[in-house]
Scaffold this motif. Structure first.
Motif, PDB file in Angstrom:
ATOM      1  N   ALA A 138      -2.705  11.835   4.515  1.00  0.00           N
ATOM      2  CA  ALA A 138      -4.068  11.304   4.432  1.00  0.00           C
ATOM      3  C   ALA A 138      -4.047   9.800   4.147  1.00  0.00           C
ATOM      4  O   ALA A 138      -4.827   9.035   4.736  1.00  0.00           O
ATOM      5  CB  ALA A 138      -4.842  12.037   3.335  1.00  0.00           C
ATOM      6  N   GLY A 139      -3.164   9.386   3.245  1.00  0.00           N
ATOM      7  CA  GLY A 139      -3.052   7.959   2.957  1.00  0.00           C
ATOM      8  C   GLY A 139      -2.590   7.168   4.156  1.00  0.00           C
ATOM      9  O   GLY A 139      -3.050   6.038   4.391  1.00  0.00           O
ATOM     10  N   LEU A 179      -3.176   7.888   7.286  1.00  0.00           N
ATOM     11  CA  LEU A 179      -4.285   7.794   8.237  1.00  0.00           C
ATOM     12  C   LEU A 179      -5.344   6.793   7.777  1.00  0.00           C
ATOM     13  O   LEU A 179      -5.903   6.050   8.590  1.00  0.00           O
ATOM     14  CB  LEU A 179      -4.918   9.173   8.435  1.00  0.00           C
ATOM     15  N   MET A 180      -5.606   6.766   6.467  1.00  0.00           N
ATOM     16  CA  MET A 180      -6.655   5.877   5.948  1.00  0.00           C
ATOM     17  C   MET A 180      -6.182   4.439   5.804  1.00  0.00           C
ATOM     18  O   MET A 180      -6.940   3.502   6.040  1.00  0.00           O
ATOM     19  CB  MET A 180      -7.151   6.402   4.602  1.00  0.00           C
ATOM     20  N   LEU A 181      -4.908   4.257   5.414  1.00  0.00           N
ATOM     21  CA  LEU A 181      -4.394   2.915   5.132  1.00  0.00           C
ATOM     22  C   LEU A 181      -3.558   2.342   6.264  1.00  0.00           C
ATOM     23  O   LEU A 181      -3.124   1.187   6.178  1.00  0.00           O
ATOM     24  CB  LEU A 181      -3.556   2.943   3.846  1.00  0.00           C
ATOM     25  N   ASP A 182      -3.320   3.151   7.304  1.00  0.00           N
ATOM     26  CA  ASP A 182      -2.537   2.696   8.464  1.00  0.00           C
ATOM     27  C   ASP A 182      -1.162   2.184   8.037  1.00  0.00           C
ATOM     28  O   ASP A 182      -0.757   1.062   8.333  1.00  0.00           O
ATOM     29  CB  ASP A 182      -3.298   1.589   9.209  1.00  0.00           C
ATOM     30  N   ARG A 215       0.822  -1.217   0.000  1.00  0.00           N
ATOM     31  CA  ARG A 215       0.000   0.000   0.000  1.00  0.00           C
ATOM     32  C   ARG A 215       0.853   1.263   0.000  1.00  0.00           C
ATOM     33  O   ARG A 215       0.460   2.286  -0.567  1.00  0.00           O
ATOM     34  CB  ARG A 215      -0.934  -0.017   1.210  1.00  0.00           C
TER      35      ARG A 215
END
Length: 285
Positions: A232-233, A235-238, A187
């Motif tokens: 942002a990525g 935070l969303m994808l951990d 990711r």
């Protein structure tokens, strides 16, 4: 301030006079750095890790088009991986083949970007490449940027997982499956590609606008885009991105972009004028 512009003009005249030698020297340095990086990170075929081999290959590539340096670098990666795992080498060769098909079809002449991208990652300033080529390139540059990013993550994965790969007793098909999954389900890699693509497109779009300081604004917007997308990525994808490294790398990349802008496109906006006139058929602005 005027003295800076005087030095700039002197440097540009000096480069124009000796451009053929400067270009070849820079091409040699880039080729040597790329080959050395490959040997130092995944140097599993010992004869190819010798400094003399790296030097000879770099000298040969100096007198050939840049795409031959990229092809040689790909061949070195595959050769080293062959000593580690035939399955991993075969999968990597297939990935490189697809990359070169896209390169020759859509992005010819941009091999330097694919070579610089992994080097920029290891120098912790990958955000500089999409910003700079958003200024001096076109949207097609997203192809070599994506390819270079994938190459970096391939080298990084093999470098950190070499012991596991070499000690695996799985069949070749299973080795290929695991390798492809680990690389292409990363990711962090896809987040980086998304950030770079969006950054380049934003920088390219803004710097073409008919507004004062368009290039400077595009650099700042590109740096902010990289930071926002990465955070942002995360935070969303951990993904657990190191924010300090992202901020420092983004700031250094912006400074490099401003340096490029200074030498490529420096405009005095203090006497900007906008005109409109017409003839029998058209309006001109």
């Amino acid at each position: 301030m005027s003295s800076i512009f005087v030095w700039k003009e002197k440097l540009l005249r000096l480069y124009a006079k000796y451009s053929i030698y400067v270009d070849k020297a820079l091409q040699f340095v880039l080729a040597f750095a790329a080959f050395w990086l490959i040997s130092s990170k995944i140097g599993y075929m010992k004869p190819l890790t010798q400094q003399v081999v790296t030097m000879v290959l770099a000298v040969i590539c100096t007198f050939l088009p840049m795409v031959f340096t990229a092809i040689t670098a790909a061949a070195l990666v595959i050769a080293h991986l062959t000593s580690l795992s035939l399955g991993v080498a075969a999968a990597t060769a297939a990935v490189f083949l697809v990359m070169f098909i896209f390169y020759f079809r859509f992005a010819g002449g941009t091999a330097i970007i694919a070579l610089l991208m992994p080097l920029a990652f290891f120098l912790k300033i990958p955000y500089a490449i999409p910003i700079i080529w958003g200024l001096i390139g076109t949207p097609v540059c997203v192809i070599p940027i994506a390819c270079g990013t994938i190459v970096y993550f391939i080298i990084s994965y093999v470098n950190t997982s070499a012991t596991v790969i070499k000690g695996s007793s799985d069949k070749i098909v299973q080795q290929i499956t695991v390798y492809i999954q680990r690389v292409f389900q990363n990711r962090e890699m896809w987040l980086a590609i998304a950030a770079f693509v969006l950054c380049l497109l934003i920088v390219y779009t803004i710097r073409r606008l008919s507004i004062d300081h368009a290039w400077e604004i595009s650099i700042v917007c590109g740096a902010i885009t990289n930071l926002v997308v990465m955070v942002a990525g995360d935070l969303m994808l951990d993904i657990h991105t190191e924010y300090l490294q992202v901020i420092a790398g983004g700031a250094a990349s912006a400074l490099l972009a401003f340096l490029v802008q200074f030498f490529v496109f420096t405009v005095d906006y203090s006497r900007t004028e906008r005109l409109q006139f017409e003839d029998d058929e058209y309006y001109y602005y």
